[in-house]
Design a protein around this motif. Sequence first.
Motif, mmCIF file in Angstrom:
data_model
loop_
_atom_site.group_PDB
_atom_site.id
_atom_site.type_symbol
_atom_site.label_atom_id
_atom_site.label_comp_id
_atom_site.label_asym_id
_atom_site.label_seq_id
_atom_site.Cartn_x
_atom_site.Cartn_y
_atom_site.Cartn_z
ATOM 1 N N HIS A 154 0.099 61.057 -63.556
ATOM 2 C CA HIS A 154 -1.257 61.574 -63.761
ATOM 3 C C HIS A 154 -1.820 61.207 -65.133
ATOM 4 N N ASP A 155 -1.192 60.207 -65.785
ATOM 5 C CA ASP A 155 -1.656 59.701 -67.090
ATOM 6 C C ASP A 155 -1.675 60.787 -68.156
ATOM 7 N N ILE A 156 -0.690 61.680 -68.110
ATOM 8 C CA ILE A 156 -0.571 62.758 -69.088
ATOM 9 C C ILE A 156 0.659 62.491 -69.952
ATOM 10 N N TYR A 157 0.462 62.598 -71.266
ATOM 11 C CA TYR A 157 1.540 62.312 -72.210
ATOM 12 C C TYR A 157 1.618 63.427 -73.242
ATOM 13 N N ALA A 158 2.806 63.984 -73.407
ATOM 14 C CA ALA A 158 3.020 64.980 -74.449
ATOM 15 C C ALA A 158 2.750 64.319 -75.793
ATOM 16 N N LEU A 159 2.025 65.003 -76.663
ATOM 17 C CA LEU A 159 1.707 64.418 -77.965
ATOM 18 C C LEU A 159 2.971 64.023 -78.723
ATOM 19 N N ARG A 160 3.988 64.859 -78.635
ATOM 20 C CA ARG A 160 5.233 64.542 -79.352
ATOM 21 C C ARG A 160 5.854 63.245 -78.871
ATOM 22 N N SER A 161 5.659 62.913 -77.593
ATOM 23 C CA SER A 161 6.240 61.668 -77.085
ATOM 24 C C SER A 161 5.502 60.442 -77.609
ATOM 25 N N LEU A 162 4.328 60.647 -78.170
ATOM 26 C CA LEU A 162 3.549 59.549 -78.739
ATOM 27 C C LEU A 162 3.677 59.505 -80.261
ATOM 28 N N CYS A 163 4.645 60.260 -80.791
ATOM 29 C CA CYS A 163 4.830 60.356 -82.240
ATOM 30 C C CYS A 163 6.241 59.972 -82.644
ATOM 31 N N ARG A 164 6.397 59.797 -83.938
ATOM 32 C CA ARG A 164 7.702 59.559 -84.534
ATOM 33 C C ARG A 164 7.771 60.382 -85.817
ATOM 34 N N LEU A 165 8.970 60.612 -86.274
ATOM 35 C CA LEU A 165 9.160 61.346 -87.517
ATOM 36 C C LEU A 165 9.089 60.365 -88.682
ATOM 37 N N ASP A 166 8.139 60.571 -89.577
ATOM 38 C CA ASP A 166 7.996 59.714 -90.746
ATOM 39 C C ASP A 166 9.142 60.014 -91.710
#
Length: 92
Positions: A58-70
């Motif tokens: 459904h083209d839904i992505y958890a924000l955390r899955s689109l991030c990395r830890l700097d």
Amino acid sequence: MCPMTHETEEFVSALTSYVRATLPPGDEADYCREAVQIVDARNHLFRSAGQRATDEEHDIYALRSLCRLDEDTLLFVPDEGRIRSLARTYFA
């Protein structure tokens, strides 16, 4: 592997900006459960999907899955590599 087009680069930039603006500030991002739905990739239309896990169908992505830890700040930031990978889904 397909080359990155101007259209793809614009999508990556738009989604990166959306994720950056939507992430809670500071260390609160570590507990973020919000998700984004990609409504129209070509026109850069995104909307909040509430507190949900990733649901690619459904083209839904958890924000955390689109991030990395700097590594320098130890804060979550948008992961352009992951977003570029996601762009291939829409601009193949």
